[in-house]
Design an enzyme around this catalytic site. Structure first.
Site, PDB file in Angstrom:
ATOM      1  N   CYS A 192     -23.566  77.569  45.852  1.00 30.94           N
ATOM      2  CA  CYS A 192     -22.914  78.659  44.757  1.00 30.94           C
ATOM      3  C   CYS A 192     -21.947  77.858  44.365  1.00 30.94           C
ATOM      4  CB  CYS A 192     -22.263  79.707  46.146  1.00 30.94           C
ATOM      5  SG  CYS A 192     -21.397  77.969  47.014  1.00 30.94           S
ATOM      6  N   ARG A 239     -15.740  90.164  50.382  1.00 27.81           N
ATOM      7  CA  ARG A 239     -16.422  89.491  51.035  1.00 27.81           C
ATOM      8  C   ARG A 239     -15.730  89.221  52.293  1.00 27.81           C
ATOM      9  NH1 ARG A 239     -18.437  84.665  48.766  1.00 27.81           N
ATOM     10  NH2 ARG A 239     -19.568  84.319  51.099  1.00 27.81           N
ATOM     11  N   ASP A 272     -11.021  76.148  53.604  1.00 33.46           N
ATOM     12  CA  ASP A 272     -11.298  77.770  53.390  1.00 33.46           C
ATOM     13  C   ASP A 272     -10.138  78.244  53.181  1.00 33.46           C
ATOM     14  OD1 ASP A 272     -14.578  77.444  53.265  1.00 33.46           O
ATOM     15  OD2 ASP A 272     -14.182  79.260  55.146  1.00 33.46           O
ATOM     16  N   ARG A 324     -25.085  73.723  48.711  1.00 32.52           N
ATOM     17  CA  ARG A 324     -24.849  74.170  50.123  1.00 32.52           C
ATOM     18  C   ARG A 324     -26.508  74.077  50.930  1.00 32.52           C
ATOM     19  NH1 ARG A 324     -20.561  78.556  50.936  1.00 32.52           N
ATOM     20  NH2 ARG A 324     -20.399  77.933  52.932  1.00 32.52           N
ATOM     21  N   LYS A 382     -14.471  87.256  60.060  1.00 33.91           N
ATOM     22  CA  LYS A 382     -15.818  87.342  59.188  1.00 33.91           C
ATOM     23  C   LYS A 382     -17.113  85.423  59.714  1.00 33.91           C
ATOM     24  CE  LYS A 382     -16.445  84.932  54.643  1.00 33.91           C
ATOM     25  NZ  LYS A 382     -17.639  84.212  54.943  1.00 33.91           N
ATOM     26  N   ASN A 383     -15.872  84.589  59.978  1.00 31.24           N
ATOM     27  CA  ASN A 383     -17.306  83.643  60.020  1.00 31.24           C
ATOM     28  C   ASN A 383     -17.460  83.259  61.413  1.00 31.24           C
ATOM     29  OD1 ASN A 383     -17.116  82.714  57.235  1.00 31.24           O
ATOM     30  ND2 ASN A 383     -16.015  81.184  57.623  1.00 31.24           N
TER      31      ASN A 383
HETATM   32  C1  UD1 Z   1     -18.919  77.522  57.369  1.00 26.24           C
HETATM   33  C2  UD1 Z   1     -18.614  78.715  56.911  1.00 26.24           C
HETATM   34  C3  UD1 Z   1     -17.633  78.489  55.422  1.00 26.24           C
HETATM   35  C4  UD1 Z   1     -16.262  77.156  54.897  1.00 26.24           C
HETATM   36  C5  UD1 Z   1     -17.789  75.938  55.780  1.00 26.24           C
HETATM   37  C6  UD1 Z   1     -16.628  75.083  56.152  1.00 26.24           C
HETATM   38  C7  UD1 Z   1     -19.386  80.574  57.840  1.00 26.24           C
HETATM   39  C8  UD1 Z   1     -20.155  81.955  57.391  1.00 26.24           C
HETATM   40  N1  UD1 Z   1     -18.936  79.788  56.316  1.00 26.24           N
HETATM   41  O1  UD1 Z   1     -20.336  77.345  55.955  1.00 26.24           O
HETATM   42  O2  UD1 Z   1     -16.798  79.075  54.939  1.00 26.24           O
HETATM   43  O3  UD1 Z   1     -16.364  77.005  54.311  1.00 26.24           O
HETATM   44  O4  UD1 Z   1     -18.066  76.914  57.058  1.00 26.24           O
HETATM   45  O5  UD1 Z   1     -15.970  75.125  56.936  1.00 26.24           O
HETATM   46  O6  UD1 Z   1     -18.711  80.480  58.293  1.00 26.24           O
HETATM   47  N2  UD1 Z   1     -23.679  70.529  54.815  1.00 26.24           N
HETATM   48  C9  UD1 Z   1     -25.430  69.876  54.084  1.00 26.24           C
HETATM   49  N3  UD1 Z   1     -26.233  69.556  54.946  1.00 26.24           N
HETATM   50  C10 UD1 Z   1     -26.211  70.935  56.025  1.00 26.24           C
HETATM   51  C11 UD1 Z   1     -25.185  71.779  55.964  1.00 26.24           C
HETATM   52  C12 UD1 Z   1     -23.979  71.771  54.954  1.00 26.24           C
HETATM   53  O7  UD1 Z   1     -25.459  68.714  53.933  1.00 26.24           O
HETATM   54  O8  UD1 Z   1     -27.403  71.118  56.296  1.00 26.24           O
HETATM   55  C13 UD1 Z   1     -23.072  70.277  54.296  1.00 26.24           C
HETATM   56  C14 UD1 Z   1     -22.215  71.259  52.832  1.00 26.24           C
HETATM   57  O9  UD1 Z   1     -23.244  71.219  51.670  1.00 26.24           O
HETATM   58  C15 UD1 Z   1     -21.005  70.832  52.968  1.00 26.24           C
HETATM   59  C16 UD1 Z   1     -20.547  70.565  54.155  1.00 26.24           C
HETATM   60  O10 UD1 Z   1     -21.926  70.199  54.605  1.00 26.24           O
HETATM   61  O11 UD1 Z   1     -20.573  70.200  52.331  1.00 26.24           O
HETATM   62  C17 UD1 Z   1     -19.732  71.241  55.023  1.00 26.24           C
HETATM   63  O12 UD1 Z   1     -21.293  72.651  55.553  1.00 26.24           O
HETATM   64  P1  UD1 Z   1     -21.077  73.929  56.859  1.00 26.24           P
HETATM   65  O13 UD1 Z   1     -19.656  73.445  57.466  1.00 26.24           O
HETATM   66  O14 UD1 Z   1     -22.757  73.716  57.349  1.00 26.24           O
HETATM   67  O15 UD1 Z   1     -20.498  74.848  55.962  1.00 26.24           O
HETATM   68  P2  UD1 Z   1     -20.792  76.399  56.076  1.00 26.24           P
HETATM   69  O16 UD1 Z   1     -21.798  76.816  57.893  1.00 26.24           O
HETATM   70  O17 UD1 Z   1     -21.985  76.836  55.301  1.00 26.24           O
END
Ligand code: UD1
Length: 428
Positions: free
Chosen positions: A117, A403, A311, A122, A22-23
């Site tokens: 969420c 999902r 995850d 996030r 999915k990711n």
């Molecule tokens: C992706 C995955 C999700 C997984 C996560 C971490 C997808 C679609 N989803 O989510 O399943 O749990 O990676 O492996 O690929 N953060 C910030 N600012 C930002 C971006 C992130 O503070 O601009 C923080 C988030 O709040 C979180 C951490 O960084 O605490 C990790 O987030 P991130 O790696 O960005 O995860 P996603 O890309 O949302």
């Protein structure tokens, strides 16, 4: 509300095949927005709610899509819209992955801010900071991001945290940035390499070797491309844990073992055994876990790849509820990813949350109960617990699980599980 009824306590036995990840599918699909009067053909696309949401979002932006089994065709016209519809973005946080390619391709993008969420706040500040460094003007008004850039410029960008989504958005935004973009401290998840491969197939010059530094050189013309979604490492690990927790023997086919090393290492430490086989004809790999009496307790800390995946944290915690001692599971990537603990405790588990750590005292057995999935992976953890528990477990709010897990009830049944999926039957 959908629900799953599980009559647990049976050792699972047999083989299942992974779905496409999915990711990986979501960012790769979003990358088609970089094309112009061109086509992307993508194989191994899982049939999941989040994938359908991304397809609906791409269609709303002007892309024509057609699915033939697990192959999806994306035909991108000359003109596309740069405004992502609020209703779709609110359904899925990963909708924010259209921001980078829209800005690169259209010179502007409007994106409703993805909401919080149930696994914690996030933000997308790192995505926006990188785009601003590349020359974009970004404004946030009334819950919308308005981004504009006649031309993006290659820059050296250092990510304060190796965010998966920020890395992906910046890789895509950099496709048409003038000069060379260097992003440092990037995510190293396997899904990043899958996106890089697809971008390369389109003609983007990109080096992303999993070192935490990604270089993208400006591309003029892109081309039709074909790609394949990698196997879903989290799904694979969930089925392996189902085998371990029920004392069964489960083989998961089409696995990249190097993507699931963190789980395999922890299983070994806990006394479980597994083997990796390679099909001589196809080169495809599969992993088998063997019956184990009781896991030894573990300390687990989630971290960006190659660390233990957040995850998989709830599913691992579910397995450790039955270990022979006290385990510590620390969550360092998201806040509030322990909502499942109270539900597992209703099934007889003994979990206490202390800050960002779950203290799990292993119990002899779990008992069936009615429990609610609070998010996708929490739901998977409850299903695992239900498979190992005595009597019947009813997992409500299964729509979260759908999902991310394709045909989870059918796959579990091929392993001999006694599970029934009931659509719309979960209201209490
Ligand atoms: C992706 C995955 C999700 C997984 C996560 C971490 C997808 C679609 N989803 O989510 O399943 O749990 O990676 O492996 O690929 N953060 C910030 N600012 C930002 C971006 C992130 O503070 O601009 C923080 C988030 O709040 C979180 C951490 O960084 O605490 C990790 O987030 P991130 O790696 O960005 O995860 P996603 O890309 O949302």
């Amino acid at each position: 509300m959908d629900c799953m009824r599980i009559k647990g306590g049976k050792p699972l036995k047999g083989k299942v095949r992974t779905q496409g990840a999915k990711n990986a599918a979501l960012p790769v699909m979003a990358s088609c927005l970089l094309l112009r009067e061109q086509r992307m053909v993508l194989d191994n696309v899982p049939s999941l709610q989040d994938v359908e949401t991304m397809i609906a979002l791409l269609e709303a932006l002007g892309v024509s899509t057609r699915r033939e089994g697990s192959r999806v065709f994306f035909d991108v016209p000359k003109e596309i819209s740069w405004e992502a519809p609020e209703s779709l973005v609110r359904m899925m946080r990963a909708s924010s992955l259209v921001l980078g390619p829209l800005l690169a391709r259209c010179g502007r993008a409007v994106l409703p801010l993805p909401g919080g969420c149930s696994i914690g706040s996030r933000p997308i500040d790192l995505h926006l900071k990188g785009l601003i460094q590349m020359g974009a003007k970004v404004e946030i008004r009334n819950g919308f991001v308005y981004a504009q850039a006649e031309q993006l410029w290659g820059r050296r960008i250092y990510l304060d945290f190796p965010s998966v989504g920020a890395t992906e958005n910046l890789m895509m935004a950099a496709a048409f940035a003038k000069g060379e973009t260097i992003v440092e401290n990037t995510a190293r998840e396997p899904e990043i390499e899958n996106l890089a491969e697809t971008l390369r197939a389109m003609g983007v010059q990109i080096d992303a070797e999993g070192t935490g530094c990604i270089r993208v050189r400006s591309s003029a013309e892109l081309q039709n491309c074909a790609g394949r979604v990698i196997p879903d490492r989290i799904e694979a690990c969930t089925y392996l844990l189902a085998g371990v927790m029920t004392g069964g023997q489960v083989t998961v086919e089409d696995v990249a073992p190097q993507h699931i090393d963190a789980l395999l290492a922890k299983l070994e430490e806990a006394g479980a055994s597994f083997s990796v086989e390679k099909d001589a004809a196809t080169g495809e790999k599969s992993v088998t876990v063997y019956p184990v009496k009781r896991l030894k307790p573990l300390s687990v800390k989630t971290m960006p790849f190659p660390g233990f995946p957040t995850d998989l944290q709830p599913q691992m915690a579910a397995a450790l509820t039955l270990s022979g001692g006290v385990s510590l599971v620390e969550e360092s990537v998201f806040q509030a990813r322990f909502l499942y603990a109270a539900e597992l405790n209703r099934m007889g588990a003994d979990i206490e949350i202390k800050g960002d750590t779950a203290v799990i005292k292993g119990v002899e057995k779990l008992g069936g109960a009615s429990v609610k999935a609070t998010d996708l992976r929490a739901g998977a953890a409850l299903i695992l617990a239900g498979l190992a528990a005595e009597n019947e477990t009813r997992v409500e709010n299964m729509e979260h699980v759908l999902r991310g897990y394709e045909s989870i009830d059918a796959k579990l049944r091929t392993l001999g599980a006694d599970v029934i999926f009931e659509a719309g039957a979960g209201e209490r």
